[in-house]
Design a protein around this motif. Structure first.
Motif, PDB file in Angstrom:
ATOM      1  N   GLU A  54       6.837  13.455   8.203  1.00  0.00           N
ATOM      2  CA  GLU A  54       7.888  13.146   7.292  1.00  0.00           C
ATOM      3  C   GLU A  54       7.656  12.163   6.197  1.00  0.00           C
ATOM      4  O   GLU A  54       6.732  11.236   6.522  1.00  0.00           O
ATOM      5  N   ARG A  55       8.274  12.383   5.063  1.00  0.00           N
ATOM      6  CA  ARG A  55       8.252  11.530   4.082  1.00  0.00           C
ATOM      7  C   ARG A  55       8.842   9.871   4.465  1.00  0.00           C
ATOM      8  O   ARG A  55       9.639   9.908   4.963  1.00  0.00           O
ATOM      9  N   ILE A  56       8.018   9.022   4.138  1.00  0.00           N
ATOM     10  CA  ILE A  56       8.216   7.515   4.666  1.00  0.00           C
ATOM     11  C   ILE A  56       9.208   6.960   3.791  1.00  0.00           C
ATOM     12  O   ILE A  56       9.039   6.826   2.530  1.00  0.00           O
ATOM     13  N   PRO A  57      10.247   6.412   4.231  1.00  0.00           N
ATOM     14  CA  PRO A  57      11.206   5.695   3.368  1.00  0.00           C
ATOM     15  C   PRO A  57      10.888   4.345   3.162  1.00  0.00           C
ATOM     16  O   PRO A  57      11.270   3.246   3.851  1.00  0.00           O
ATOM     17  N   THR A  58      10.138   4.088   2.225  1.00  0.00           N
ATOM     18  CA  THR A  58       9.176   2.825   1.957  1.00  0.00           C
ATOM     19  C   THR A  58      10.448   1.699   1.894  1.00  0.00           C
ATOM     20  O   THR A  58       9.971   0.578   2.712  1.00  0.00           O
ATOM     21  N   ALA A  59      11.106   1.717   1.374  1.00  0.00           N
ATOM     22  CA  ALA A  59      12.205   0.683   0.837  1.00  0.00           C
ATOM     23  C   ALA A  59      12.880   0.300   2.062  1.00  0.00           C
ATOM     24  O   ALA A  59      13.208  -0.762   2.405  1.00  0.00           O
ATOM     25  N   THR A  60      13.335   1.388   2.773  1.00  0.00           N
ATOM     26  CA  THR A  60      14.153   1.111   3.800  1.00  0.00           C
ATOM     27  C   THR A  60      13.248   0.460   5.084  1.00  0.00           C
ATOM     28  O   THR A  60      13.882  -0.314   5.664  1.00  0.00           O
ATOM     29  N   TRP A  61      12.091   0.983   5.140  1.00  0.00           N
ATOM     30  CA  TRP A  61      11.261   0.442   6.184  1.00  0.00           C
ATOM     31  C   TRP A  61      11.029  -1.018   5.951  1.00  0.00           C
ATOM     32  O   TRP A  61      11.011  -2.131   6.787  1.00  0.00           O
ATOM     33  N   GLU A  62      11.084  -1.041   4.672  1.00  0.00           N
ATOM     34  CA  GLU A  62      10.557  -2.752   4.183  1.00  0.00           C
ATOM     35  C   GLU A  62      11.654  -3.572   4.701  1.00  0.00           C
ATOM     36  O   GLU A  62      11.399  -4.793   5.340  1.00  0.00           O
ATOM     37  N   ARG A  63      12.909  -3.285   4.262  1.00  0.00           N
ATOM     38  CA  ARG A  63      14.040  -4.007   4.619  1.00  0.00           C
ATOM     39  C   ARG A  63      13.982  -4.299   6.168  1.00  0.00           C
ATOM     40  O   ARG A  63      14.501  -5.553   6.491  1.00  0.00           O
ATOM     41  N   THR A  64      13.855  -3.304   6.769  1.00  0.00           N
ATOM     42  CA  THR A  64      14.016  -3.416   8.402  1.00  0.00           C
ATOM     43  C   THR A  64      13.085  -4.404   8.734  1.00  0.00           C
ATOM     44  O   THR A  64      13.417  -5.104   9.692  1.00  0.00           O
ATOM     45  N   SER A  65      11.776  -4.256   8.447  1.00  0.00           N
ATOM     46  CA  SER A  65      10.643  -4.990   8.781  1.00  0.00           C
ATOM     47  C   SER A  65      10.930  -6.373   8.691  1.00  0.00           C
ATOM     48  O   SER A  65      10.689  -7.297   9.357  1.00  0.00           O
ATOM     49  N   ALA A  77       0.867  -1.254   0.009  1.00  0.00           N
ATOM     50  CA  ALA A  77       0.094  -0.005   0.031  1.00  0.00           C
ATOM     51  C   ALA A  77       0.883   1.143  -0.003  1.00  0.00           C
ATOM     52  O   ALA A  77       0.547   2.057  -0.663  1.00  0.00           O
ATOM     53  N   LEU A  78       1.991   1.279   0.763  1.00  0.00           N
ATOM     54  CA  LEU A  78       2.763   2.577   0.933  1.00  0.00           C
ATOM     55  C   LEU A  78       3.350   2.784  -0.164  1.00  0.00           C
ATOM     56  O   LEU A  78       4.027   3.803  -0.582  1.00  0.00           O
ATOM     57  N   ALA A  79       3.840   1.543  -1.018  1.00  0.00           N
ATOM     58  CA  ALA A  79       4.691   1.776  -2.285  1.00  0.00           C
ATOM     59  C   ALA A  79       3.738   2.403  -3.642  1.00  0.00           C
ATOM     60  O   ALA A  79       4.437   2.717  -4.399  1.00  0.00           O
ATOM     61  N   ASN A  80       2.362   2.604  -3.128  1.00  0.00           N
ATOM     62  CA  ASN A  80       1.631   3.025  -4.389  1.00  0.00           C
ATOM     63  C   ASN A  80       1.729   4.642  -4.694  1.00  0.00           C
ATOM     64  O   ASN A  80       1.865   5.080  -5.875  1.00  0.00           O
ATOM     65  N   ALA A  81       2.153   5.354  -3.623  1.00  0.00           N
ATOM     66  CA  ALA A  81       2.298   6.735  -3.698  1.00  0.00           C
ATOM     67  C   ALA A  81       3.461   7.379  -2.771  1.00  0.00           C
ATOM     68  O   ALA A  81       3.600   6.678  -1.739  1.00  0.00           O
ATOM     69  N   PRO A  82       3.741   8.597  -2.882  1.00  0.00           N
ATOM     70  CA  PRO A  82       4.463   9.087  -1.637  1.00  0.00           C
ATOM     71  C   PRO A  82       3.575   9.385  -0.546  1.00  0.00           C
ATOM     72  O   PRO A  82       2.769  10.070  -0.646  1.00  0.00           O
ATOM     73  N   VAL A  83       4.005   8.795   0.576  1.00  0.00           N
ATOM     74  CA  VAL A  83       3.276   8.907   1.690  1.00  0.00           C
ATOM     75  C   VAL A  83       3.918   9.392   2.915  1.00  0.00           C
ATOM     76  O   VAL A  83       5.366   9.319   2.816  1.00  0.00           O
ATOM     77  N   ARG A  84       3.125  10.062   3.901  1.00  0.00           N
ATOM     78  CA  ARG A  84       4.111  10.610   5.032  1.00  0.00           C
ATOM     79  C   ARG A  84       3.346   9.716   6.166  1.00  0.00           C
ATOM     80  O   ARG A  84       2.561   9.352   6.152  1.00  0.00           O
ATOM     81  N   ASP A  85       4.421  10.063   7.245  1.00  0.00           N
ATOM     82  CA  ASP A  85       4.091   9.350   8.519  1.00  0.00           C
ATOM     83  C   ASP A  85       3.177  10.473   9.424  1.00  0.00           C
ATOM     84  O   ASP A  85       2.758  11.512   8.815  1.00  0.00           O
ATOM     85  N   PHE A  86       2.771  10.098  10.595  1.00  0.00           N
ATOM     86  CA  PHE A  86       1.957  10.959  11.550  1.00  0.00           C
ATOM     87  C   PHE A  86       2.673  12.015  11.815  1.00  0.00           C
ATOM     88  O   PHE A  86       1.954  13.017  12.363  1.00  0.00           O
ATOM     89  N   ALA A  87       3.964  12.062  11.815  1.00  0.00           N
ATOM     90  CA  ALA A  87       4.712  13.365  12.050  1.00  0.00           C
ATOM     91  C   ALA A  87       5.030  14.311  10.733  1.00  0.00           C
ATOM     92  O   ALA A  87       5.697  15.453  10.823  1.00  0.00           O
TER      93      ALA A  87
END
Length: 1022
Positions: A349-360, A337-347
């Motif tokens: 800030e732009r979500i680093p989707t690829a980095t977060w995916e690797r971390t998870s 879902a997050l990879a569909n479009a540029p998404v921001r978190d609740f603060a």
């Protein structure tokens, strides 16, 4: 009331008749108001532009208002309906869900399904126009009719006090029509009862002129004649039926559209594009095919879009995020879902989707509480690693920074996932539309931004964002209609509304018009193309209506249109389309390559085919046997055949393909590279397309550059040089998804057992067993406790798979550890050895590497063995514990300890033992100990012969690496099921036969002789 009727044909004659009717209405006063009521918006635009040229011989025009019946009724009736609000499709659906929840009747089993509500809303729209007598007839005509009508009436009662629909508008407008100039009813089609009452009311105090177009076919015009009868008017003489000028047929729908677009490209060279239209019989597949091919041809066009708002990135993101609640925020679905479009978190800030995916993935997150527990464990693990590195004698700052960065990333991810999970759970408890709509709009704004902030996105994405905000705003007022709401219903409504939200492409009048055949009403063109006219598509097979069957429709005495009327309407649309232009070109596919079926031209094309062929008795099944079509019939045998033969091409790709065929070559860099690759791989030489990187910069030379290397890495090269290159040099390896981990991986079992034994030896460092002495019972009990403790750590890190399978595997691992100590007792008693250390590291953890002299230099090696013991006679015993099968190690012998370079660990472990605990001549035995399957030891002695063979083997491998030789050496046996022996030779799981065949051809290249002599010597004997 005076009603004058002018009967004409569709197209230009209808517009001329309209001009005459307007001129007559303005004869006494050129400034008097004339309202032209067009059948649709497009027809209204055509009227307005046509009349702008003037009427009655006078240039220019004034006092003309062009509208549609619905818009005129809204202008008149809506002020009298205040304060009621419009009952949109969403409102009506909410009312239906409410009454279904109260008393679903026969719909009880399917009342909650969105498709049920959609079908009932559609039926409701038809039932709204029926008289009470017709409703009673429907209720008794079929078994389902009684419940359908009862629910319909319940919906009416629920909506009537606060909401109004199109029928209400027309009814009220008919009661409040005032004389306001003259009216011209232009090209009226089939009117509902409410529309007919409104049209009749327009003539109460005003003159009404009706410009009615007929096709000349009795069946097609029958419904229009009934409409005129409702207006107390009589139709005039019908025109002659018009047929097409040319016919195009092709092998399938795709090729049909290619042929039509080529023809359109030729047409627009001599005809203005805005005077050309392409009308399709069915949106699927023709609408999308036309948009794709016209775009590829670079031709401007306009019409209804083919990609609904729900296909856009911002809409997909919102819908997929809302769906995460179903399975408690599953990891894979979240990042999809997050990879569909540029998404921001609740603060913000732009979500680093690829980095977060690797971390998870590294943390082993699957869903639910994993977002907290496993990310916390991951953070603790990374911080512990960083602290350990800081305490090292020579800490690596880059590694510490990376570990700290990984921990910080995991904390940010945990914070976002936890907040999103809480938000979704909170919304799942909401029960009012106002709460849900407000919450959803806030979530959308938080993740994707407000529509204003999305202004930099493509126009289609902006349209989707605006549609989402508009839909949510409309949902806020549904609580008066539907008293119970939930997140699932919100998702269903959003999904349905966005799927029905289609933006227009272009502006009417700019480029070629593309639309359905029904859009032909009111058009005036020079050339029109009618596509998709095969019998199975147009008219196609009638589809029964599950709610309003033909029996129920027949019972209404004509108030509901049946299949016969709908069939005649399709016929009317086709004939109107043929008449709306000077030149009409029709097309149909001869087959459906997707279904491998044959197609016939539509029955309604027979007049055209007979006229063009001159054979009045021609049948649809023998249309292709007529020989006198001449150039009026264009047949495309196939896409390839037409591409070669046609004189008109549509796209750049087609022109380039034609050029390639004519010249025998294609001036295209990608094609040249593909040809070079194909030819090179088919040759017997090892080329750059097969892994020959000779001369490339940056290749390691382990014999001279002092770069440390592990024996496992060099083993990988001997197994498959290509795999070594991809994994070790490029850093690319197959991804393991946490969701796919059903049981703990074999290497993690080994890590768990090794770590536990290491912890035991460290804890009892001063009480280790002496020569030939067994482990004490206390030490055995403590090992069980240590294994259990480490198992919990592995479980928190998400490495252990499904909980139920893990419980069984955990018990087995404990038993393996106990057996390991017992077997160790037996073995040490037999060789009279004592335990020295549980880990023999070299080149890491502060210990120096091992240097191995080879021809031309020295190789610096690093690694770690699992155990070191010493016999009473001084012999060193180094052991590497294996938890997998011994199958891959069964060929190790004292005479052949290296097995074609694929087993390089034992000799270097022996070197390391000598380096730390002995001398150059200390006897050393290195062994693998298998503690699960095939429980046994495989051992070798480090002899001068082994040392010489080891040096030669390492020399060949490191020289081949530095020379840039990385051919794919696929296994000689095929893979099976989903298991691949080499994931780099068989990355897609289909098989590695092509790579094996290529290796068998390339391995005879002299450049590979030394390497092949080592890793596959039998090939040189062929």
């Amino acid at each position: 009331m005076v009603i004058r009727v002018v009967t004409t044909a569709y197209g230009a004659p209808a517009l001329e008749a309209l001009r005459g009717a307007v001129a007559d209405a303005k004869r006494a006063d050129p400034m008097s108001l004339v309202t032209v009521i067009a059948p649709n918006n497009i027809a209204g635009i055509v009227c307005r532009r046509f009349l702008a040229a003037g009427t009655g011989g006078r240039p220019g025009v004034a006092g003309i208002h062009v509208t549609t019946p619905s818009k005129l009724a809204e202008r008149i009736g809506v002020p009298f309906l205040a304060p009621r609000r419009p009952a949109t499709r969403t409102v009506t659906a909410a009312a239906w869900r409410h009454v279904l929840a109260d008393a679903p009747g026969r719909f009880g089993d399917i009342a909650d399904h969105p498709a049920t509500v959609r079908a009932l809303v559609a039926a409701h729209a038809e039932l709204r126009d029926l008289t009470d007598e017709a409703l009673r007839a429907v209720s008794v005509a079929t078994q389902i009719g009684r419940d359908l009508v009862a629910l319909h009436q319940a919906v009416n009662r629920r909506l009537s006090t606060s909401w109004y629909d199109a029928t209400d508008i027309l009814t009220v407008a008919a009661q409040h029509v005032e004389g306001d100039g003259a009216y011209v009813l232009y090209l009226p089609q089939v009117l509902t009862r409410a529309e007919a009452r409104f049209a009749a009311a327009l003539g109460g105090d005003s003159d009404v002129a009706v410009v009615s177009a007929l096709t000349g076919a009795r069946r097609a015009d029958e419904a229009l004649e009934e409409t005129l009868t409702l207006l107390d008017a009589r139709p005039g003489q019908a025109p002659r039926i018009k047929t097409a000028s040319r016919v195009i047929n092709a092998s399938d729908s795709d090729d049909e559209i290619r042929c039509v677009v080529r023809d359109v490209m030729s047409t627009v060279r001599r005809t203005p594009a805005h005077r050309v239209a392409v009308l399709y019989s069915a949106a699927v597949p023709y609408a999308r095919l036309l948009h794709e091919q016209l775009t590829a041809a670079g031709l401007s066009f306009n019409g209804a879009g083919v990609r609904a708002a729900d296909e856009r990135a911002v809409a997909r993101t919102l819908l997929e995020v809302l769906a995460l609640v179903d399975h408690d925020l599953p990891r894979a679905d979240l990042f999809r879902a997050l990879a569909n479009a540029p998404v921001r978190d609740f603060a913000g800030e732009r979500i680093p989707t690829a980095t977060w995916e690797r971390t998870s993935r590294s943390a082993g997150v699957v869903a639910g509480s994993d977002w907290t527990a496993r990310l916390d464990s991951y953070v603790d693990h990374r911080r512990a690693q960083a602290d350990g590195e800081r305490a090292a004698a020579e800490p690596r700052d880059w590694w510490i920074n990376r570990l700290d960065r990984d921990a910080a990333t995991a904390i940010d991810l945990r914070r976002f996932a936890g907040a999103l999970r809480d938000e979704l759970h909170r919304a799942d408890q909401m029960t009012t539309w106002r709460e849900l709509a407000s919450w959803c709009q806030q979530l959308f704004t938080t993740l994707l931004g407000s529509p204003e902030s999305l202004s930099k996105l493509p126009p289609e994405e902006q349209y989707a964002a605006a549609a989402i905000v508009s839909i949510l705003h409309g949902l806020e007022g549904l609580d008066t209609v539907e008293t119970s709401a939930n997140l699932q219903i919100l998702r269903d409504v959003l999904d349905a509304e966005l799927a029905g939200s289609l933006p227009r492409v272009g502006r009417f009048g700019e480029g070629v018009f593309v639309g359905p055949l029904s859009a032909a009403i009111g058009l005036d063109l020079d050339v029109v193309y009618l596509v998709g006219l095969s019998e199975d598509v147009y008219p196609g097979r009638p589809r029964p209506d599950a709610l309003l069957s033909d029996r129920a429709r027949d019972a209404t005495n004509g108030e509901l249109a049946g299949q016969r009327e709908r069939l005649h309407a399709k016929f009317r649309h086709l004939l109107a389309a043929l008449a709306c232009a000077d030149v009409a070109v029709v097309s149909f596919p001869r087959g459906d390559l997707r279904r491998s079926t044959k197609r016939l031209p539509s029955r309604w094309l027979l007049p055209t085919l007979r006229a063009l062929s001159g054979e009045q008795g021609l049948a649809a099944s023998t249309w292709d046997q007529a020989v006198s079509y001449g150039d009026r019939l264009l047949t495309s045998g196939s896409f390839a055949g037409e591409l070669v033969a046609t004189t008109a091409l549509g796209t750049d790709q087609e022109w380039r393909t034609r050029q390639a065929r004519a010249s025998g070559r294609l001036d295209d860099a990608a094609v040249r590279a593909a040809v070079a690759l194909t030819q090179a791989r088919a040759s017997k030489d090892l080329t750059r397309y097969d892994g020959n990187l000779a001369g490339a910069e940056g290749l390691p030379d382990y014999a001279s550059d002092g770069r440390p290397v592990s024996p496992t890495a060099l083993e990988d090269y001997a197994e498959c040089p290509h795999g070594y290159f991809v994994e070790r040099l490029l850093g690319v390896s197959p991804l393991e998804q946490p969701e796919d981990i059903v049981v703990i991986a074999p290497n993690e079992i080994g890590n768990l057992i090794h770590r536990s034994v290491d912890d035991l030896v460290s804890e009892f460092a001063d009480q280790l067993p002496g020569a030939g002495e067994p482990w004490t019972s206390a030490q055995q009990r403590r090992l069980v406790e240590i294994v259990s403790e480490n198992a919990e750590v592995f479980q928190r890190r998400g490495l252990t798979g499904h909980p139920r399978l893990w419980e069984r595997e955990r018990v087995r691992i404990i038993n393996d550890a106990i057996w390991l100590l017992n077997d160790d007792d037996r073995w040490r008693a037999a060789v009279n050895a004592r335990v020295i250390t549980s880990e023999l590291a070299f080149g890491m953890k502060g210990y120096p590497p091992i240097e191995v002299a080879v021809p031309g230099g020295r190789i610096i090696m690093r690694g770690s063995a699992d155990r070191l013991d010493q016999g009473a006679d001084g012999t060193l015993y180094v052991t590497d514990i294996k938890t997998g099968s011994a199958r891959k190690f069964k060929d190790i012998t004292q005479e052949d300890p290296l097995v074609k370079g694929t087993k390089l660990q034992l000799p270097i472990y022996a070197y390391a033992a000598r380096d730390r605990f002995g001398g150059p001549t200390t006897p050393v035995q290195a062994a693998y100990s298998f503690v699960r399957r095939d429980r046994r030891r495989i051992a070798i002695q480090l002899t001068p012969q082994v040392e010489r063979a080891y040096a030669r083997t390492l020399s060949v491998i490191v020289r081949s690496i530095s020379a840039g030789l990385f051919p794919p050496k696929a296994p000689d046996k095929p893979d099976f099921a989903s298991w691949a022996q080499c994931g780099y030779c068989n990355p897609d799981g289909i098989g590695h036969a092509d790579n094996r065949e290529r290796w068998e051809r390339k391995r005879h290249d002299p450049i590979l002789r030394d390497l092949v002599e080592l890793i596959e010597p039998e090939a040189l004997a062929e």
